[in-house]
Enzyme design. Structure first.
Site, PDB file in Angstrom:
ATOM      1  N   HIS A   1       1.469  -2.716   0.764  1.00  0.00           N
ATOM      2  CA  HIS A   1       1.167  -3.698   1.794  1.00  0.00           C
ATOM      3  C   HIS A   1       2.402  -4.136   2.566  1.00  0.00           C
ATOM      4  O   HIS A   1       2.304  -4.582   3.697  1.00  0.00           O
ATOM      5  CB  HIS A   1       0.336  -4.839   1.217  1.00  0.00           C
ATOM      6  CG  HIS A   1      -1.075  -4.393   1.023  1.00  0.00           C
ATOM      7  ND1 HIS A   1      -1.467  -3.706  -0.102  1.00  0.00           N
ATOM      8  CD2 HIS A   1      -2.143  -4.415   1.844  1.00  0.00           C
ATOM      9  CE1 HIS A   1      -2.734  -3.362   0.046  1.00  0.00           C
ATOM     10  NE2 HIS A   1      -3.175  -3.787   1.206  1.00  0.00           N
TER      11      HIS A   1
ATOM     12  N   ARG B   1      -8.412  -7.863   6.441  1.00  0.00           N
ATOM     13  CA  ARG B   1      -8.294  -7.808   4.971  1.00  0.00           C
ATOM     14  C   ARG B   1      -8.390  -9.239   4.439  1.00  0.00           C
ATOM     15  O   ARG B   1      -7.371  -9.900   4.217  1.00  0.00           O
ATOM     16  CB  ARG B   1      -6.957  -7.178   4.580  1.00  0.00           C
ATOM     17  CG  ARG B   1      -6.821  -5.687   4.879  1.00  0.00           C
ATOM     18  CD  ARG B   1      -5.485  -5.149   4.390  1.00  0.00           C
ATOM     19  NE  ARG B   1      -5.468  -3.713   4.277  1.00  0.00           N
ATOM     20  CZ  ARG B   1      -5.030  -2.875   5.232  1.00  0.00           C
ATOM     21  NH1 ARG B   1      -4.576  -3.350   6.372  1.00  0.00           N
ATOM     22  NH2 ARG B   1      -5.039  -1.575   5.028  1.00  0.00           N
TER      23      ARG B   1
ATOM     24  N   GLU C   1     -13.978   4.864   0.804  1.00  0.00           N
ATOM     25  CA  GLU C   1     -12.613   5.022   0.296  1.00  0.00           C
ATOM     26  C   GLU C   1     -12.599   5.586  -1.118  1.00  0.00           C
ATOM     27  O   GLU C   1     -11.555   5.632  -1.757  1.00  0.00           O
ATOM     28  CB  GLU C   1     -11.840   3.706   0.395  1.00  0.00           C
ATOM     29  CG  GLU C   1     -12.504   2.515  -0.238  1.00  0.00           C
ATOM     30  CD  GLU C   1     -11.723   1.213  -0.028  1.00  0.00           C
ATOM     31  OE1 GLU C   1     -10.557   1.249   0.367  1.00  0.00           O
ATOM     32  OE2 GLU C   1     -12.316   0.153  -0.295  1.00  0.00           O
TER      33      GLU C   1
ATOM     34  N   ASN D   1      -6.340   5.253   2.948  1.00  0.00           N
ATOM     35  CA  ASN D   1      -5.265   4.970   1.983  1.00  0.00           C
ATOM     36  C   ASN D   1      -5.787   5.185   0.569  1.00  0.00           C
ATOM     37  O   ASN D   1      -5.175   5.878  -0.250  1.00  0.00           O
ATOM     38  CB  ASN D   1      -4.771   3.526   2.118  1.00  0.00           C
ATOM     39  CG  ASN D   1      -4.394   3.179   3.541  1.00  0.00           C
ATOM     40  OD1 ASN D   1      -4.101   4.064   4.331  1.00  0.00           O
ATOM     41  ND2 ASN D   1      -4.421   1.906   3.879  1.00  0.00           N
ATOM     42  N   ASP D   2      -6.932   4.579   0.271  1.00  0.00           N
ATOM     43  CA  ASP D   2      -7.496   4.767  -1.069  1.00  0.00           C
ATOM     44  C   ASP D   2      -8.190   6.118  -1.202  1.00  0.00           C
ATOM     45  O   ASP D   2      -8.109   6.746  -2.256  1.00  0.00           O
ATOM     46  CB  ASP D   2      -8.467   3.624  -1.412  1.00  0.00           C
ATOM     47  CG  ASP D   2      -7.708   2.401  -1.898  1.00  0.00           C
ATOM     48  OD1 ASP D   2      -6.801   2.572  -2.726  1.00  0.00           O
ATOM     49  OD2 ASP D   2      -8.003   1.291  -1.436  1.00  0.00           O
TER      50      ASP D   2
ATOM     51  N   ARG E   1      -1.025   5.469  -4.889  1.00  0.00           N
ATOM     52  CA  ARG E   1      -0.437   5.140  -3.584  1.00  0.00           C
ATOM     53  C   ARG E   1       0.801   4.259  -3.709  1.00  0.00           C
ATOM     54  O   ARG E   1       1.561   4.096  -2.762  1.00  0.00           O
ATOM     55  CB  ARG E   1      -1.492   4.492  -2.658  1.00  0.00           C
ATOM     56  CG  ARG E   1      -1.982   3.149  -3.119  1.00  0.00           C
ATOM     57  CD  ARG E   1      -3.208   2.698  -2.322  1.00  0.00           C
ATOM     58  NE  ARG E   1      -2.863   1.816  -1.214  1.00  0.00           N
ATOM     59  CZ  ARG E   1      -3.753   1.142  -0.498  1.00  0.00           C
ATOM     60  NH1 ARG E   1      -5.053   1.255  -0.744  1.00  0.00           N
ATOM     61  NH2 ARG E   1      -3.396   0.351   0.473  1.00  0.00           N
TER      62      ARG E   1
ATOM     63  N   CYS F   1     -10.164   3.155   9.146  1.00  0.00           N
ATOM     64  CA  CYS F   1      -9.313   1.963   9.170  1.00  0.00           C
ATOM     65  C   CYS F   1      -8.093   2.122   8.275  1.00  0.00           C
ATOM     66  O   CYS F   1      -7.279   1.219   8.169  1.00  0.00           O
ATOM     67  CB  CYS F   1     -10.094   0.706   8.816  1.00  0.00           C
ATOM     68  SG  CYS F   1     -10.747   0.731   7.149  1.00  0.00           S
TER      69      CYS F   1
HETATM   70  C1  PEP Z   1      -7.756   1.903   2.709  1.00  0.00           C
HETATM   71  O1  PEP Z   1      -7.865   2.012   1.489  1.00  0.00           O
HETATM   72  O2  PEP Z   1      -7.547   2.858   3.482  1.00  0.00           O
HETATM   73  C2  PEP Z   1      -7.839   0.570   3.339  1.00  0.00           C
HETATM   74  C3  PEP Z   1      -7.905   0.447   4.644  1.00  0.00           C
HETATM   75  O3  PEP Z   1      -7.816  -0.519   2.532  1.00  0.00           O
HETATM   76  P1  PEP Z   1      -6.498  -1.102   1.801  1.00  0.00           P
HETATM   77  O4  PEP Z   1      -5.296  -0.380   2.382  1.00  0.00           O
HETATM   78  O5  PEP Z   1      -6.465  -2.560   2.063  1.00  0.00           O
HETATM   79  O6  PEP Z   1      -6.754  -0.754   0.378  1.00  0.00           O
HETATM   80 MG    MG Z   2      -8.580   0.377   0.257  1.00  0.00          MG
END
Ligand code: PEP
Ligand code: MG
Length: 543
Positions: free
Chosen positions: A188, A295, A429, A452-453, A463, A500
């Site tokens: 983050h 978020r 995700e 991302n996930d 990650r 996203c």
């Molecule tokens: C993701 O997982 O791609 C996502 C947008 O959520 P976060 O990064 O908050 O886990």
């Molecule tokens: Mg996520």
């Protein structure tokens, strides 16, 4: 002059004084107090300092988040002055002849325990506050006071790693760049750097003890380098590069107000990702067409107790009112894994990313979920709300969510509280959700792909762990095929699909995503104009 290489998580260049943030807890040891009177004076000074720090936090919170949130800092100030608390510390020092740090820490622990065992929910919740204030006084005694972001110059933040709750407290006008020893591209902190359009480097093998706050640093995200105490030549070069980057950014400004449309006329919704109400400035500055991911869990971070329904309502209402007719997709809370919050009392887990997080918490603790849903629905009348649920793996989960949403709606109806029916969608995700996206498309209004996930779960690559970067390929064909499949399945049932996750802003993939027919991309505000520029140059249909 000392130069280190690291991994760039956001390309830009900055120069300024460093602020070294050391967050490891210094252990508190029991020592015999030779001079108890001196220890009592130290406690008194540390408590005064704590109250001053809390006053600063109170004043800032009043300006930024309002009275209800600010009140917590007032409660903390009162708790410090509590007679029983002070007497217990004093008697530990005078009767047991222990050092100030030990007296404060053990008193804090026993009071926190006492509060935790109380029946009354209000007093129970004060347990975390007591721990917090005892920790603050101990840090003051150890000379490790909180950074007062209000009074520092804009600085390069240098740290071992930063937790989401640390970054959430930062005054963003005061941060020029992030440089960390650990961290990962999708952490983050990295997401925040992208939001703020500032350079960030991770995996930098520097010795924090050899660095001092106030030294100068150049952080060059393009070269993946940080230079401490640069010489005059290096400074002059950095200044020139900073000016060039500003110029490029100024050119992109011309795209403000322009539609995000391919040369052959396909319109793509280009939305922004945010974590806080304060991020709205970045959204407006960069001309986002909506918010594709709020978020909401950031409302729960960096505090000692759950945000109330009204606090949440105010935050959602502000975002919706600010965006007016533009769509605002709010993701319900995604706590767990790297986003830890003490007051949720989550157990330590072997594999938190595969554990009790996000929708799993909401479905098993519906009272937490319902408070958020009530706040969301109440706020829905102030704009164009869509709600999105994270970490879904089954159709059954979606049905359980709908049942809870219906309960909340029935409660609001009974109370005569107005709301608008929001669109309801899910994050894709998990590989499971992607694979059954044809089933899921039949029960939701939209998909937003969380790359991302999705990447971490598909490639089995944590990650957060930058040691695995060598194995990670964000353009892995498995990910791209899943995105294609999810988009096709959404379209088969007349639903829309967007991205996203951070991949949505990857300039090398804009063409791929346009051709796949994605309907929306939600990216950090700082990337909006760059992505718009790319889309306006990319035909939907290949020749
Ligand atoms: C993701 O997982 O791609 C996502 C947008 O959520 P976060 O990064 O908050 O886990
Ligand atoms: Mg996520």
């Amino acid at each position: 002059m000392q130069k280190f290489s690291g991994k760039t998580v956001y390309n830009n260049i900055a120069m300024g004084p460093i602020l070294v943030m050391k967050n490891e807890d210094e252990p508190v040891v029991r020592l015999h107090a030779e001079d108890p009177q001196a220890e009592l004076s130290r406690v008194e000074a540390a408590c005064e300092q704590a109250k001053e720090q809390l006053q600063v936090l109170y004043d800032r919170a009043m300006e930024t988040v309002g009275e209800e949130s600010a009140a917590l800092f007032e409660v903390h100030q009162m708790l410090i002055d509590d007679d029983d608390f002070q007497e217990a510390i004093q008697s530990a020092i005078t009767d047991d002849e222990v050092n100030a740090e030990y007296a404060v820490q053990t008193t804090g622990e026993s009071f926190a325990q006492m509060f935790a065992e109380m029946e009354d929910e209000y007093f129970k919740a004060r347990s975390a506050d007591i721990k917090d204030i005892a920790g603050r006084i101990v840090r003051n005694l150890q000379g490790r006071a909180d950074v007062d972001f209000g009074s520092i110059e804009p600085s390069v933040i240098v740290a071992d790693d930063l937790t989401p709750s640390e970054t959430v407290r930062m005054d963003k006008d005061k941060v020029l760049a992030f440089v960390t020893v650990h961290g990962s591209t999708n952490s983050h902190t990295a997401i925040l750097a992208r939001m703020m359009n500032i350079p960030a480097l991770i995996g930098v093998p520097m010795d924090l003890d050899a660095l001092q706050t106030g030294m100068t640093a150049i952080v060059d995200g393009f070269a993946g380098e940080v230079t401490f105490e640069p010489d005059e030549d290096a400074k002059a070069y950095a200044q020139k590069r900073i000016a060039e980057e500003k110029e490029k950014a100024a050119l992109l400004q011309q795209l403000k107000g322009q539609p995000t449309v391919t040369p052959d006329g396909r319109e793509i919704h280009l939305y922004a990702n945010i974590g806080n109400v304060g991020d709205l400035n970045y959204v407006l500055d960069n001309d986002a067409e909506g918010i594709g991911l709020f978020r909401s869990e950031f409302l729960y971070l960096g505090r000692n107790d759950f945000p109330t329904e009204d606090e949440q309502f105010e935050a959602y209402k502000t975002v919706l009112e600010t965006m007016g007719e533009k769509k605002v997709i709010i993701r319900t809370l995604d706590i767990g894994a790297d986003k830890k919050v003490d007051y949720f009392n989550l157990d330590e887990e072997e594999n938190p990313a595969l554990g009790y997080r996000a929708i799993r918490i909401c479905l098993t603790q519906p009272e937490i979920f319902k408070t958020q849903l009530r706040a969301l629905l109440r706020a829905s009348v102030y704009g164009t709300l869509a709600i999105m649920y994270p970490m879904i793996i089954s159709v059954d989960e979606v049905k359980q969510i709908y049942a809870i949403v219906d309960e909340v709606k029935a409660e609001l109806d009974a109370e005569g509280i107005a709301y608008k029916d929001p669109e309801q969608g899910i994050m894709i995700e998990t590989p499971a959700a992607a694979i059954i996206s044809d089933d899921l498309a039949q029960v939701v209004d939209f998909f937003s792909i969380g790359t991302n996930d999705l990447t971490q779960y598909t490639l089995a690559i944590d990650r957060q762990n930058n040691k695995l970067d060598a194995f990670s390929n964000p353009h892995h064909p498995a990910i791209l095929r899943l995105i294609q499949m999810v988009t096709e399945n959404a379209h088969k049932y007349g639903k829309w699909a967007g991205i996203c996750g951070e991949l949505g802003a990857d300039p090398e993939l804009t063409e791929t995503f346009v051709r796949m027919g994605l309907d929306e991309l939600s990216v950090s505000p700082s990337m909006i104009l760059k992505v718009r520029d790319n889309i306006r140059r990319t035909p939907y249909k290949a020749d």
